[in-house]
Write an enzyme that holds these catalytic residues in place. Sequence first.
Site, PDB file in Angstrom:
ATOM      1  N   ASP A 141       0.834  -1.198   0.000  1.00  0.00           N
ATOM      2  CA  ASP A 141       0.000   0.000   0.000  1.00  0.00           C
ATOM      3  C   ASP A 141       0.872   1.252   0.000  1.00  0.00           C
ATOM      4  O   ASP A 141       2.004   1.234   0.506  1.00  0.00           O
ATOM      5  CB  ASP A 141      -0.887   0.045   1.247  1.00  0.00           C
ATOM      6  CG  ASP A 141      -1.879  -1.091   1.309  1.00  0.00           C
ATOM      7  OD1 ASP A 141      -2.117  -1.719   0.276  1.00  0.00           O
ATOM      8  OD2 ASP A 141      -2.415  -1.337   2.409  1.00  0.00           O
ATOM      9  N   VAL A 142       0.329   2.348  -0.511  1.00  0.00           N
ATOM     10  CA  VAL A 142       1.027   3.634  -0.475  1.00  0.00           C
ATOM     11  C   VAL A 142       1.409   3.986   0.959  1.00  0.00           C
ATOM     12  O   VAL A 142       2.495   4.503   1.219  1.00  0.00           O
ATOM     13  CB  VAL A 142       0.147   4.744  -1.092  1.00  0.00           C
ATOM     14  CG1 VAL A 142       0.770   6.115  -0.854  1.00  0.00           C
ATOM     15  CG2 VAL A 142      -0.038   4.507  -2.582  1.00  0.00           C
TER      16      VAL A 142
END
Length: 309
Positions: A141-142
């Site tokens: 995930d970012v």
Amino acid sequence: MSGQSRILLVPDGLDGERVDAAAARMLGLSRSRVAELAGEGQVSLDGTPVGKSDRVRSGAMLEVLLPEVTSGVPVTPEVVEGVRIVHDDRDIVVVDKPVGVAAHPSLGWDGPSVTEHLAGAGFRISTSGAPERQGVVQRLDVGTSGLMVLAKSEQAYTVLKQAFRDRTVDKTYHAVVQGHPDPFDGTIEAPIGRHPGADWKMAITATGRHSVTHYETLEAMVAATLLEIHLETGRTHQIRVHMAAIKHPCVGDPTYGGDPKLAARLGLERQWLHAVRLGFIHPGTGEYVSFESDYPDDLSHALEQLRAS
């Protein structure tokens, strides 16, 4: 608009559903993407253009005109500050991804990515996979930092993709969660799918994909617990969803129930989650390799504050 037309018969089970919800389920797109296409006049029901909130009818012909390029967005070479190369050889490159950097470009994301950094830094990556995520065999995930591996050769891409499918890759994360899980060590097994009310979230759903998370306590503090987590499967947001499901969301993760006041007190602007170790059979040498990553400064600072409170 030129592109590929997809014509589908609306099944009985979707009778009365909104156009965006029905088309998303039938085509595997997000509801927001279908809404965009409907707004552009590219969605029709029995030959008549419809809006995203119109209702479909069982037996009707739903037609969606998809743009020619639907696989993603192009990779623009760009050296990204903070991306650290942990290992590099002819077959693979292992990176330590900082928070705020995506694994690869995607629609709706205009920030930096690992694949753009590697292109800008002159790395040759496998051409396998969709154009914007060539060489990507796993994603973070970012808002999650830590280790990820990319394939540089076509053989490495094939071997690593299969290793992830076969669950032979050792993926170890550290997470700080609110409260104290009971039991302190355990396994969470619950199917994960798209949240029925929000495309950008995941949730425990009866129709979700089989998902297994193993956790053990490393350190218990007054308000939180440091866990070591081993993923048996690799679903989107798996750790965050599973920890929220047992009422112990990751600290700094308001999307899945984290207390924003606690995050603000710690100066934490993302979930406390880090991919600390990654191990697998090297696709070129056949030997087992393992890599480790230290906590970044924001997570270390938050952890020290929790220990002192």
